[in-house]
Design a protein around this motif. Sequence first.
Motif, PDB file in Angstrom:
ATOM      1  N   TYR A 157       0.836  -1.212   0.000  1.00  0.00           N
ATOM      2  CA  TYR A 157       0.000   0.000   0.000  1.00  0.00           C
ATOM      3  C   TYR A 157       0.864   1.253   0.000  1.00  0.00           C
ATOM      4  CZ  TYR A 157      -2.815   3.825   1.789  1.00  0.00           C
ATOM      5  OH  TYR A 157      -3.407   5.052   1.951  1.00  0.00           O
ATOM      6  N   SER A 208       0.158   3.939  -3.016  1.00  0.00           N
ATOM      7  CA  SER A 208      -0.927   4.850  -2.666  1.00  0.00           C
ATOM      8  C   SER A 208      -0.655   6.274  -3.147  1.00  0.00           C
ATOM      9  CB  SER A 208      -1.124   4.857  -1.152  1.00  0.00           C
ATOM     10  OG  SER A 208      -1.995   5.906  -0.760  1.00  0.00           O
ATOM     11  N   PHE A 234      -1.394   8.788  -1.436  1.00  0.00           N
ATOM     12  CA  PHE A 234      -1.011   9.553  -0.254  1.00  0.00           C
ATOM     13  C   PHE A 234       0.436   9.313   0.172  1.00  0.00           C
ATOM     14  CE2 PHE A 234      -5.643   8.975   0.179  1.00  0.00           C
ATOM     15  CZ  PHE A 234      -6.023  10.309   0.145  1.00  0.00           C
ATOM     16  N   ILE A 282      -5.591   9.593   7.808  1.00  0.00           N
ATOM     17  CA  ILE A 282      -5.884   9.460   6.373  1.00  0.00           C
ATOM     18  C   ILE A 282      -5.354   8.131   5.842  1.00  0.00           C
ATOM     19  CG2 ILE A 282      -5.356  10.386   4.084  1.00  0.00           C
ATOM     20  CD1 ILE A 282      -5.360  13.192   5.370  1.00  0.00           C
ATOM     21  N   ASP A 328      -7.770   5.131   4.406  1.00  0.00           N
ATOM     22  CA  ASP A 328      -7.656   4.753   2.991  1.00  0.00           C
ATOM     23  C   ASP A 328      -7.175   3.312   2.838  1.00  0.00           C
ATOM     24  OD1 ASP A 328      -7.669   5.471   0.134  1.00  0.00           O
ATOM     25  OD2 ASP A 328      -5.495   5.239   0.290  1.00  0.00           O
ATOM     26  N   SER A 329      -6.163   2.933   3.595  1.00  0.00           N
ATOM     27  CA  SER A 329      -5.640   1.569   3.491  1.00  0.00           C
ATOM     28  C   SER A 329      -6.644   0.539   3.988  1.00  0.00           C
ATOM     29  CB  SER A 329      -4.335   1.444   4.282  1.00  0.00           C
ATOM     30  OG  SER A 329      -3.833   0.129   4.196  1.00  0.00           O
ATOM     31  N   LEU A 331      -9.856   0.699   3.846  1.00  0.00           N
ATOM     32  CA  LEU A 331     -10.873   0.524   2.811  1.00  0.00           C
ATOM     33  C   LEU A 331     -10.336  -0.261   1.624  1.00  0.00           C
ATOM     34  CD1 LEU A 331     -12.503   4.088   2.861  1.00  0.00           C
ATOM     35  CD2 LEU A 331     -13.556   1.943   3.602  1.00  0.00           C
ATOM     36  N   ARG A 332      -9.130   0.048   1.206  1.00  0.00           N
ATOM     37  CA  ARG A 332      -8.558  -0.623   0.042  1.00  0.00           C
ATOM     38  C   ARG A 332      -8.236  -2.089   0.319  1.00  0.00           C
ATOM     39  NH1 ARG A 332      -3.824   2.854  -2.694  1.00  0.00           N
ATOM     40  NH2 ARG A 332      -3.508   0.777  -3.579  1.00  0.00           N
ATOM     41  N   GLY A 341      -4.700  -1.578   7.711  1.00  0.00           N
ATOM     42  CA  GLY A 341      -4.750  -0.122   7.772  1.00  0.00           C
ATOM     43  C   GLY A 341      -3.874   0.426   8.876  1.00  0.00           C
TER      44      GLY A 341
END
Length: 363
Positions: free
Chosen positions: A146, A150, A152, A306, A310-311, A313-314, A321
Amino acid sequence: MKYSVIVPVFNRPDEVSELLESLTQQTAKDDFEVIIVEDGSKKTCKDVCDKYADILSLHYYYKDNSGPGQSRNYGVERAQGEWVIILDSDVVLPDNYLEMVERSLCATAATNETDSESSGRSVLAAWGGPDAAHPDFTPVQKAISYSMTSFFTTGGIRGGKAKLDKFYPRSYNMGIRREVYQQLGGFTRMRFGEDIDFSYRIVEAGYRTALFPEAWVWHKRRTDFRKFFRQVYNSGIARINLEKRHPGTLKLVHLLPTVFTLGVIALVLVFVSGLMMSSFGSHDVKMQGQLVCRLSLMPLALYALIIFADSSLRNHSLYVGLLSIPAAFVQLCGYGLGFIESWWKRCVMKKDEFQAFEKNFYK
């Protein structure tokens, strides 16, 4: 023969076994050979390769350690394919990988013919594919994957989409016309960043590169944060070396990890100052120190939140995460610190590449 799959290996027999097993499962079973180049390993994969010798068109070579770039050159010198496919030993291929490579090449054939008529060197010479984390990878490996893909953390430039002005294939998953490879002399002695250097030279020679989004691989990367830090630290070092070799290739996105690292250092220093104020000052000073501590932590906490959201969810995992938070900080700060060291040695101390990092890489 259409394809020669070249894999340099250093002390990773278990990974090679998984890669070779995935090659036996390809839907496109013909017209490719596999060349394993053992780069001076103490823990060799010879026994592993012997198990697949009757299943694959497999060639195993052992040589003294010289780094991945020179080992790839060694393999290509012995290759027969029209295209050489360069893979890292820590990747696993989906069953349709070679089929997707073939389809993507066919899809560009008409364009290549048109380009070759108008400009002999605008023909497609190299391609690259993205990487992803396998569902069976460990949570740490998924978190590291990730952090490397990503938006981010890397701006998404390694996540399977070409974000910059041109696409430059990476050696974990890239294909090159063998005649172009030989003409350009293959990989240089660079120990890190040698794949990007080669991609730059391919483009600078007037050839065309392309991203094949469907020809992706599962990429394990590093299995713990300590090894991952060393990897990204070396990548930061390589970026300055690449700019020295290819002026103008340093982009704003390459500076962001260094800016992030300096920001983290500054916030940590502010936090320490606030901690000292809250511990040794008067009542009013202590209150001010506590406020300074909270304010200095807020940007880092927001960024961590953040990343976590995001992680999670992915990856469909709160645990991944959570692990992605340290992975992101390791990725950015490791790269940033390597960049700063390289900038100091190359730009301030004016050392050349091999003199500056002889102790690190070339002994």
